[in-house]
Design an enzyme around this catalytic site. Structure first.
Site, PDB file in Angstrom:
ATOM      1  N   ASP A  17     127.938  12.699  13.625  1.00 59.67           N
ATOM      2  CA  ASP A  17     126.849  13.643  13.355  1.00 59.67           C
ATOM      3  C   ASP A  17     125.536  13.202  13.993  1.00 59.67           C
ATOM      4  O   ASP A  17     124.460  13.615  13.562  1.00 59.67           O
ATOM      5  CB  ASP A  17     126.660  13.831  11.847  1.00 59.67           C
ATOM      6  CG  ASP A  17     126.353  12.528  11.120  1.00 59.67           C
ATOM      7  OD1 ASP A  17     126.455  11.457  11.752  1.00 59.67           O
ATOM      8  OD2 ASP A  17     126.015  12.588   9.923  1.00 59.67           O
TER       9      ASP A  17
ATOM     10  N   GLU B 155     125.195  -0.947   5.852  1.00 62.75           N
ATOM     11  CA  GLU B 155     124.650  -1.635   7.033  1.00 62.75           C
ATOM     12  C   GLU B 155     124.136  -3.025   6.678  1.00 62.75           C
ATOM     13  O   GLU B 155     124.413  -4.006   7.376  1.00 62.75           O
ATOM     14  CB  GLU B 155     123.510  -0.808   7.641  1.00 62.75           C
ATOM     15  CG  GLU B 155     123.899   0.611   8.036  1.00 62.75           C
ATOM     16  CD  GLU B 155     123.659   1.622   6.950  1.00 62.75           C
ATOM     17  OE1 GLU B 155     123.517   2.819   7.276  1.00 62.75           O
ATOM     18  OE2 GLU B 155     123.594   1.220   5.768  1.00 62.75           O
TER      19      GLU B 155
END
Length: 434
Positions: free
Chosen positions: A292, A375
């Site tokens: 995306d 992350e």
């Protein structure tokens, strides 16, 4: 004055004197006769040899329909490969309507430019672009099981001066497959692009956008991991059509996390891709490229020579519209993000890349199943890592080369009224929809 005329003996002599046309007419009649005789002779010969001509035509047709196994030695693969039938010892039809096989994990690639022929050994060190052209003339399929120790990167060259790649099949055979991903890694380090994906209305269009972006990137392997029990035919068909070398995997989210209100989406997919890279790659750069996002091609070329970890800005993130390291005098002094959340590395998933060699040096590195901290948890698992070791890309973090341009969420399509639209094109169109 009185005129004197010579007496005319006959009418023919008189006409010859007046027009001189009789010899020409006589000659024309002779030519017509000869032409008729010639045509008659040719027709007679053809009738007599009709059986021989029929035999000659039959032999020509038989020769043209001979088996592809009779292709002479020395015919280039880019010419001979499209003639092979599906199932001929691992050779697959490049074009056709056959459904892609979803058996063993595979690296697939397609020829992008048939004008780019493989280089000879003495030409391979000429330039990076020449090596890239060598990789563009690939036209077949390689099976790369992750349960073996076979490596994707080449370890030797064959007699033609091209890299050798071990193709270990289920029967234990090993076949050299030249001119395949990757090209000579000394000239052009490979990129491993990891893309987790899941079934939704926007899945196919977003994968299409990313795939055709990657088609402009040289020496890239696209690792697409689906959040499902099995790989789907729709994704496999799309990957084959785009033509970027790829590996299609499946790694469903564990059941205990599906019950959470905020799910750690994409974690099992990325960890599965890291497992594949550890088993099959030895050098290059890995990058988590979600489907995306939108990517500038300059980013991929900057990722090739990452020594440990690289960081860079990502646009359209949070209320600040950008997520980035804060850089002063070439040094990271902090992080700028709309949500810090106590994270040591408050970055977006698309804002960093890791060297494959550095990943191998951290065998326990993986992504945690903790929503919002994926992350940060992965970068922490790569420690020891100091900020001064981090490479700053995108012109020292002053440019935005990737954007979080997620598509507008769409509800699932309603079921098609088969009584009203059965037998129309809408039946096939709805097979593309979710």
């Amino acid at each position: 004055m009185q005129r004197h005329y010579r007496p005319v003996k006959d009418k023919e002599s008189y006409c010859r004197r007046l027009t001189g046309a009789l010899p020409f007419a006589s000659m024309l009649r002779s030519y017509k006769l000869y032409l008729m005789l010639l045509i008659s002779s040719i027709f007679f010969i053809v009738c007599q040899n009709q059986g021989s001509i029929t035999s000659l035509v039959s032999n020509g047709a038989a020769a043209s329909s001979a088996s592809v196994n009779d292709i002479p030695l020395g015919v280039p693969d880019v010419v001979a490969a499209p003639l092979q039938a599906l199932g001929n010892d691992g050779i697959e039809l490049l074009y056709g309507e056959a459904e892609p096989a979803l058996g063993a994990e595979k690296i697939r690639s397609r020829s992008l430019n048939f004008k780019d022929m493989p280089l000879k050994q003495n030409d391979r060190s000429s330039s990076t672009s020449a090596a890239t052209s060598s990789s563009a003339a690939t036209t077949s399929t390689t099976t790369m099981p992750t349960t073996t120790t076979t490596k994707v990167v080449p370890t030797a060259t064959n007699a033609k001066g091209s890299p050798n790649f071990a193709d270990a099949g289920t029967d234990g055979r090993v076949t050299d497959v030249p001119y395949r991903f990757p090209v000579d890694t000394k000239l052009l380090p490979p990129l491993y692009i990891i893309t987790p994906t899941y079934r939704r209305p926007e899945q196919i269009p977003e994968l299409t956008r990313l795939g055709y972006t990657l088609k402009h990137v040289q020496n890239v392997l696209w690792i697409v991991v689906e959040d499902s029990e099995n790989r789907t035919t729709a994704v496999a068909r799309l990957l084959e059509e785009i033509g970027v070398p790829f590996v299609q995997l499946a790694a469903p989210m564990p059941a205990q996390y599906r019950k959470q209100k905020v799910k750690p989406r994409g974690v099992s997919n990325r960890n599965r891709a890291l497992q594949w890279i550890r088993a099959n790659a030895t050098e290059g750069t890995l990058y988590f490229a979600d489907d995306d996002n939108t990517y500038n091609l300059k980013l991929f070329e900057q990722l090739r020579h990452v020594r440990k970890v690289a960081m860079f800005p990502v646009g359209l993130i949070s209320k600040y519209q950008v997520s980035s390291p804060v850089v002063k005098n070439g040094t990271i002094t902090g992080f700028y993000d709309g949500w810090l959340g106590g994270r040591k590395y408050p970055l977006d998933m698309a804002g960093f890349a890791v060297s494959v060699k550095f990943l191998h040096a951290r065998p326990k590195a993986q992504m945690p199943f903790k929503p919002g901290y994926e992350e940060d948890g992965f970068l922490r698992s790569l420690e020891p890592l100091e900020l001064k070791e981090v490479e700053l890309l995108a012109s020292n973090c002053t440019e935005i080369l990737t954007w979080h341009t997620q598509a507008r969420k769409n509800p699932p399509a309603p079921a098609l009224d088969r009584k009203k639209y059965g037998g129309t094109n809408l039946v096939q169109l709805t097979s593309w929809l979710v």
